[in-house]
Design an enzyme around this catalytic site. Structure first.
Site, mmCIF file in Angstrom:
data_model
loop_
_atom_site.group_PDB
_atom_site.id
_atom_site.type_symbol
_atom_site.label_atom_id
_atom_site.label_comp_id
_atom_site.label_asym_id
_atom_site.label_seq_id
_atom_site.Cartn_x
_atom_site.Cartn_y
_atom_site.Cartn_z
ATOM 1 C CG HIS A 96 -2.273 0.614 0.966
ATOM 2 N ND1 HIS A 96 -2.444 1.708 0.143
ATOM 3 C CD2 HIS A 96 -3.508 0.304 1.436
ATOM 4 C CE1 HIS A 96 -3.722 2.043 0.138
ATOM 5 N NE2 HIS A 96 -4.382 1.207 0.900
ATOM 6 C CB SER A 120 -23.451 9.022 -3.901
ATOM 7 O OG SER A 120 -22.764 8.688 -2.712
ATOM 8 C CB THR A 121 -24.609 4.136 -5.320
ATOM 9 O OG1 THR A 121 -25.533 4.591 -6.305
ATOM 10 C CG2 THR A 121 -24.751 2.648 -5.132
ATOM 11 C CG HIS A 156 -23.005 13.260 -1.794
ATOM 12 N ND1 HIS A 156 -22.716 13.852 -2.988
ATOM 13 C CD2 HIS A 156 -22.376 12.059 -1.821
ATOM 14 C CE1 HIS A 156 -21.938 13.062 -3.707
ATOM 15 N NE2 HIS A 156 -21.719 11.959 -3.018
ATOM 16 C CG ASP A 165 -13.191 -10.190 -21.316
ATOM 17 O OD1 ASP A 165 -12.431 -11.169 -21.269
ATOM 18 O OD2 ASP A 165 -14.091 -10.053 -22.168
HETATM 19 C C1 LIG Z 1 -15.373 9.908 -1.428
HETATM 20 C C2 LIG Z 1 -16.094 8.966 -2.333
HETATM 21 C C3 LIG Z 1 -15.976 7.541 -1.736
HETATM 22 C C4 LIG Z 1 -17.541 9.362 -2.363
HETATM 23 O O1 LIG Z 1 -18.216 8.552 -3.278
HETATM 24 P P1 LIG Z 1 -19.525 9.050 -4.024
HETATM 25 O O2 LIG Z 1 -19.895 8.018 -5.008
HETATM 26 O O3 LIG Z 1 -20.511 9.462 -3.007
HETATM 27 O O4 LIG Z 1 -19.027 10.395 -4.650
HETATM 28 P P2 LIG Z 1 -18.710 10.936 -6.061
HETATM 29 O O5 LIG Z 1 -18.085 12.228 -5.820
HETATM 30 O O6 LIG Z 1 -17.998 9.953 -6.893
HETATM 31 O O7 LIG Z 1 -20.182 11.220 -6.582
HETATM 32 C C5 LIG Z 1 -20.834 10.405 -7.482
HETATM 33 C C6 LIG Z 1 -22.205 10.110 -6.971
HETATM 34 O O8 LIG Z 1 -22.741 11.247 -6.314
HETATM 35 C C7 LIG Z 1 -23.961 11.652 -6.956
HETATM 36 N N1 LIG Z 1 -24.029 13.093 -6.847
HETATM 37 C C8 LIG Z 1 -23.213 13.956 -7.401
HETATM 38 N N2 LIG Z 1 -23.600 15.213 -7.064
HETATM 39 C C9 LIG Z 1 -24.666 15.088 -6.264
HETATM 40 C C10 LIG Z 1 -25.515 15.974 -5.574
HETATM 41 N N3 LIG Z 1 -25.351 17.269 -5.654
HETATM 42 N N4 LIG Z 1 -26.481 15.473 -4.809
HETATM 43 C C11 LIG Z 1 -26.663 14.138 -4.729
HETATM 44 N N5 LIG Z 1 -25.913 13.252 -5.363
HETATM 45 C C12 LIG Z 1 -24.929 13.718 -6.114
HETATM 46 C C13 LIG Z 1 -23.836 11.118 -8.342
HETATM 47 O O9 LIG Z 1 -25.095 10.968 -8.933
HETATM 48 C C14 LIG Z 1 -23.181 9.775 -8.076
HETATM 49 O O10 LIG Z 1 -24.135 8.912 -7.522
HETATM 50 P P3 LIG Z 1 -24.228 7.349 -7.853
HETATM 51 O O11 LIG Z 1 -23.002 6.754 -7.312
HETATM 52 O O12 LIG Z 1 -25.417 6.894 -7.108
HETATM 53 O O13 LIG Z 1 -24.324 7.206 -9.320
HETATM 54 C C15 LIG Z 1 -15.557 8.977 -3.772
HETATM 55 O O14 LIG Z 1 -15.668 10.289 -4.312
HETATM 56 C C16 LIG Z 1 -14.151 8.523 -3.845
HETATM 57 O O15 LIG Z 1 -13.188 9.249 -3.646
HETATM 58 N N6 LIG Z 1 -13.988 7.225 -4.185
HETATM 59 C C17 LIG Z 1 -12.687 6.572 -4.299
HETATM 60 C C18 LIG Z 1 -12.394 5.802 -3.060
HETATM 61 C C19 LIG Z 1 -11.105 5.043 -3.198
HETATM 62 O O16 LIG Z 1 -10.201 5.414 -3.922
HETATM 63 N N7 LIG Z 1 -11.009 3.905 -2.500
HETATM 64 C C20 LIG Z 1 -9.843 3.030 -2.559
HETATM 65 C C21 LIG Z 1 -9.244 2.909 -1.192
HETATM 66 S S1 LIG Z 1 -7.658 2.081 -1.235
HETATM 67 C C22 LIG Z 1 -8.034 0.485 -1.168
HETATM 68 O O17 LIG Z 1 -9.088 0.130 -1.497
HETATM 69 C C23 LIG Z 1 -7.005 -0.421 -0.637
HETATM 70 C C24 LIG Z 1 -7.224 -0.703 0.831
HETATM 71 O O18 LIG Z 1 -8.223 -0.265 1.383
HETATM 72 O O19 LIG Z 1 -6.400 -1.394 1.418
#
Ligand SMILES: CC(C)(COP(=O)(O)OP(=O)(O)OC[C@H]1O[C@@H](n2cnc3c(N)ncnc32)[C@H](O)[C@@H]1OP(=O)(O)O)[C@@H](O)C(=O)NCCC(=O)NCCSC(=O)CC(=O)O
Length: 460
Positions: A167, A281-282, A279, A405
């Site tokens: 990591h 979101s899913t 917010h 795939d």
């Molecule tokens: C912080 C987050 C988790 C938040 O996720 P979200 O899905 O809520 O956020 P997002 O910014 O991508 O926003 C997309 C979603 O928000 C909705 N959306 C956007 N604007 C909105 C608004 N104004 N009101 C309501 N909903 C809204 C969109 O329709 C979409 O929904 P919908 O989704 O419903 O279509 C993400 O932004 C993020 O950074 N993800 C990456 C996390 C990551 O890298 N993890 C790996 C960890 S390391 C690892 O894994 C290794 C380990 O752990 O060891």
């Protein structure tokens, strides 16, 4: 289950006249403040299952394996840091990733008599058996390997690809892009199109100069790493703190929220207050729901302190943003600390968790928040010992891993193995866009309770 190691191959990056590495130079990549907090953590591990209609031993070894090895060599040309090691020279402030000519990724080739359908299912599986499908990642005080792979044949059933990733070298987003890039090249080869260039969306950016440390974040992170080490005698040691044995009763299972489930849960949380849009979101819905089930299933004293965290990808949140394919770590950890369990276990628990997560996700866009990254980690580590439950999330429902795939179809299952207890993993649902797969791993009895909370909660 029996596992027989057939070969340990060393796959070096494909070289041509454009290659970056030669006998006169090596690739040196300094760790950034985003990488440093993960320096002494354990590798994260993931396994992908591919079902095959024709997978005799002969077909696998003469056709499938050579294609996987050739495409791996080709893709490593763009993902050179995966062949290297982290080292920390006595005269350097920070560790770095060093890749020299002929450095390779170790690939264990194995064969198992295990039941493919069972191990790649959504039900409860012994996590110790799943771990046998992933490799070890060598380390010593002086050097820690970046990445290793294991390809396991289940004769006449399919095969799995498991990895172990340091990591400190990469995060879940980078590992996901890498797997998709490897699959992309392998699939091209299957179609007899020998292509060695990757589309921009799968081409990593190795430019560490894009991550600017203007306010001493490197030093703050190094201080935190020092405080976390069990062995204070050698602060530059790259050895990891010991990890506990996995018991025979620890199982991993995947719970599923369909798109309709997510929609119904979302409707339950719709804000009545137009001045405070949530917010929804899913990600927020799925994590909030899983978290409330974990807290309810544990039961006990409602006054007990519970905490939950998640990492936000900062590639596009930095100013200026990094390329979306920036190779490395770019996570900002945020969370809710030491709240009363009763707040999540009660009738309004889901809405409470959604409101907190909604605020936390929005908070990731606050100007200047990156300057608090080291304090954020310090709060995490302080709160772990003071919380009766500590939730976290691995991977994401946006990484698109079911697209990987290699030319023999999409994976039938993807499992993230580096979760335990209240740590869950997320993935998009294989069968349907908008749904979510939630990985959980704990003692069977505890998981049975979480399952029943999860299923009952969806009936209401
Ligand atoms: C912080 C987050 C988790 C938040 O996720 P979200 O899905 O809520 O956020 P997002 O910014 O991508 O926003 C997309 C979603 O928000 C909705 N959306 C956007 N604007 C909105 C608004 N104004 N009101 C309501 N909903 C809204 C969109 O329709 C979409 O929904 P919908 O989704 O419903 O279509 C993400 O932004 C993020 O950074 N993800 C990456 C996390 C990551 O890298 N993890 C790996 C960890 S390391 C690892 O894994 C290794 C380990 O752990 O060891």
């Amino acid at each position: 289950m029996k596992l027989l190691v057939v070969e340990v191959a060393q796959i070096i990056p494909y070289t041509d006249s454009d290659s970056v590495l030669n006998s006169a130079n090596s690739l040196n990549i300094p760790l950034t403040f985003f990488d440093l907090p993960w320096l002494v953590g354990h590798p994260f591990k993931q396994v992908f299952f591919y079902r095959l209609t024709e997978s005799t031993r002969e077909h696998f070894h003469s056709f499938i394996l050579p294609k996987l090895k050739l495409s791996l060599s080709l893709v490593l040309r763009s993902y050179l840091p995966l062949c290297g090691c982290i080292t920390w020279n006595p005269n350097e402030l920070k560790p770095r990733i060093v890749v020299s000519e002929n450095d390779a990724v170790l690939v264990t080739i194995a064969e198992t008599d295990a039941d493919f359908s069972h191990l790649s299912s959504y039900g409860q599986r012994l996590v110790s058996e799943l771990h046998t499908l992933t490799p070890e990642l060598p380390f010593s005080d002086d050097s820690a390997s970046a990445f290793s792979l294991q390809i396991t044949l289940f004769p006449k059933q399919g095969f799995s690809i498991g990895f172990a990733a340091h990591h400190g070298v990469l995060d879940g987003k980078t590992s996901s892009i890498f797997i998709k890039a490897w699959a992309h090249l392998c699939k091209q080869d299957m179609e007899n199109r020998v292509v060695i260039s990757l589309p921009a969306s799968l081409t990593p950016s190795l430019d560490r100069s894009l991550v600017k440390d203007l306010t001493g974040l490197d030093e703050q992170m190094l201080e935190m790493v020092r405080s976390l080490k069990d062995d204070k005698t050698n602060m530059r040691s790259l050895s990891r703190n010991p990890i506990g044995e996995i018991g025979d009763d620890v199982v991993l299972a995947t719970l599923v929220l369909s798109r309709d489930d997510v929609e119904r849960l979302r409707e339950r949380c719709m804000s009545q207050d137009d001045r405070r849009p949530l917010h929804l979101s899913t990600f927020v819905i799925a994590y909030a729901y899983a978290w409330t089930c974990l807290v309810k299933a544990r039961g006990g004293d409602g006054e007990r302190a519970v905490s939950f965290i998640f990492g936000g990808d900062f590639r596009e949140r930095l100013d200026p943003p990094l390329p979306t394919t920036y190779f490395g770590n770019c996570l900002f950890t945020t969370g809710s600390y030491k709240q009363k369990a009763a707040e999540f276990a009660g009738e309004n628990g889901l809405v409470t968790a959604v409101e907190i997560l909604s605020d936390l996700v929005k908070g990731l866009s606050s100007p200047g928040i990156i300057e608090t990254i080291a304090q954020g980690f310090a709060i995490v580590f302080d709160s772990i010992g003071e919380s009766s439950q500590f939730g976290s999330v691995g991977m994401s429902n946006k990484f698109g891993l079911y697209e990987s795939d290699f030319g023999w179809g999409r994976p039938v299952k993807v499992d993230f193995l580096s979760i335990r207890g209240d740590g869950i993993s997320l993935a998009e649902r294989r069968e349907e866009s908008g749904g979510v797969e939630i990985g959980m791993c704990m003692n069977k009895n505890e998981l049975d309770l979480v399952f029943s909370c999860f299923n009952n909660g969806l009936q209401n």
